[in-house]
Write a protein that holds these residues in place. Structure first.
Motif, PDB file in Angstrom:
ATOM      1  N   ALA A 142       0.825  -1.205   0.000  1.00 54.69           N
ATOM      2  CA  ALA A 142       0.000   0.000   0.000  1.00 54.69           C
ATOM      3  C   ALA A 142       0.865   1.263   0.000  1.00 54.69           C
ATOM      4  N   VAL A 143       1.941   1.266   0.777  1.00 53.98           N
ATOM      5  CA  VAL A 143       2.850   2.414   0.804  1.00 53.98           C
ATOM      6  C   VAL A 143       3.513   2.583  -0.559  1.00 53.98           C
ATOM      7  N   GLU A 144       3.943   1.487  -1.168  1.00 51.78           N
ATOM      8  CA  GLU A 144       4.562   1.558  -2.491  1.00 51.78           C
ATOM      9  C   GLU A 144       3.589   2.126  -3.523  1.00 51.78           C
TER      10      GLU A 144
ATOM     11  N   LEU B 197       1.771   6.753  -6.858  1.00 49.69           N
ATOM     12  CA  LEU B 197       0.671   7.635  -7.240  1.00 49.69           C
ATOM     13  C   LEU B 197       1.003   9.097  -6.937  1.00 49.69           C
ATOM     14  N   LEU B 198       1.531   9.361  -5.749  1.00 43.32           N
ATOM     15  CA  LEU B 198       1.876  10.726  -5.378  1.00 43.32           C
ATOM     16  C   LEU B 198       3.001  11.259  -6.261  1.00 43.32           C
ATOM     17  N   ASP B 199       3.979  10.417  -6.584  1.00 40.63           N
ATOM     18  CA  ASP B 199       5.064  10.804  -7.472  1.00 40.63           C
ATOM     19  C   ASP B 199       4.506  11.209  -8.835  1.00 40.63           C
ATOM     20  N   HIS B 200       3.587  10.418  -9.358  1.00 41.24           N
ATOM     21  CA  HIS B 200       2.945  10.734 -10.647  1.00 41.24           C
ATOM     22  C   HIS B 200       2.149  12.041 -10.544  1.00 41.24           C
ATOM     23  N   ASP B 201       1.419  12.213  -9.450  1.00 39.86           N
ATOM     24  CA  ASP B 201       0.637  13.443  -9.261  1.00 39.86           C
ATOM     25  C   ASP B 201       1.544  14.673  -9.222  1.00 39.86           C
TER      26      ASP B 201
ATOM     27  N   GLU C 288       2.621  15.517 -12.730  1.00 35.80           N
ATOM     28  CA  GLU C 288       1.524  16.152 -13.462  1.00 35.80           C
ATOM     29  C   GLU C 288       1.310  17.599 -13.001  1.00 35.80           C
ATOM     30  N   SER C 289       1.488  17.833 -11.714  1.00 42.40           N
ATOM     31  CA  SER C 289       1.251  19.158 -11.152  1.00 42.40           C
ATOM     32  C   SER C 289       2.384  20.136 -11.436  1.00 42.40           C
ATOM     33  N   PHE C 290       3.580  19.621 -11.636  1.00 43.82           N
ATOM     34  CA  PHE C 290       4.760  20.471 -11.823  1.00 43.82           C
ATOM     35  C   PHE C 290       5.466  20.092 -13.119  1.00 43.82           C
ATOM     36  N   PRO C 291       4.916  20.550 -14.254  1.00 46.94           N
ATOM     37  CA  PRO C 291       5.472  20.186 -15.561  1.00 46.94           C
ATOM     38  C   PRO C 291       6.965  20.499 -15.663  1.00 46.94           C
ATOM     39  N   GLY C 292       7.676  19.579 -16.288  1.00 50.31           N
ATOM     40  CA  GLY C 292       9.107  19.725 -16.481  1.00 50.31           C
ATOM     41  C   GLY C 292       9.947  19.095 -15.386  1.00 50.31           C
ATOM     42  N   TRP C 293       9.311  18.627 -14.345  1.00 51.46           N
ATOM     43  CA  TRP C 293      10.018  18.021 -13.215  1.00 51.46           C
ATOM     44  C   TRP C 293       9.661  16.550 -13.085  1.00 51.46           C
ATOM     45  N   ARG C 294      10.663  15.731 -12.774  1.00 51.42           N
ATOM     46  CA  ARG C 294      10.463  14.292 -12.524  1.00 51.42           C
ATOM     47  C   ARG C 294      11.418  13.855 -11.428  1.00 51.42           C
ATOM     48  N   SER C 295      11.007  12.880 -10.671  1.00 54.30           N
ATOM     49  CA  SER C 295      11.934  12.288  -9.714  1.00 54.30           C
ATOM     50  C   SER C 295      12.611  11.100 -10.384  1.00 54.30           C
TER      51      SER C 295
END
Length: 117
Positions: free
Chosen positions: A73-75, A80-84, A87-94
């Motif tokens: 569940a944590v994974e 999901l939060l990483d993807h969100d 999406e919320s901050f275009p141009g940025w990825r972890s």
């Protein structure tokens, strides 16, 4: 354990907030607005970690969930939060090594959010 002793333990733990804020910002007067904001955020992070660790430990020890279910569940939530965030901050990825920015999108995102120069 009573409400009083639980609250006392949490209040004692929260004292670390100033240490972490000072580590991040350097020595500042307690009246400094930025110091106050970071201190409040550190307190939130410290107490949330304590509460979540206690809650998950209880759920697992009582057999409500298994360790494997908790980890899955944590994974899933982390992905999901990483993807969100992407999406919320275009141009940025972890990435496994840190954050990656794609220009000019990342710069435009920073401009829209009012990042300091």
């Amino acid at each position: 354990m009573s409400d009083t002793t639980s609250m006392a333990a949490m209040q004692k733990l929260a004292k670390w907030r100033k240490f972490f804020a000072s580590w991040q910002l350097g020595t500042r007067p307690a009246s400094d607005g930025e110091f106050k904001a970071v201190t409040h955020h550190r307190e939130l992070s410290i107490l949330l970690r304590c509460e979540m660790t206690a809650l998950s430990g209880l759920l697992i020890s009582k057999g409500v969930i298994t360790l494997q279910e908790w980890q899955a569940a944590v994974e899933a939530e982390a992905k999901l939060l990483d993807h969100d965030y992407e999406e919320s901050f275009p141009g940025w990825r972890s990435t496994p090594d840190g954050l990656s920015m794609k220009l000019p999108e990342a710069g435009e995102t920073m401009r829209k959010l009012g990042f300091p120069p």
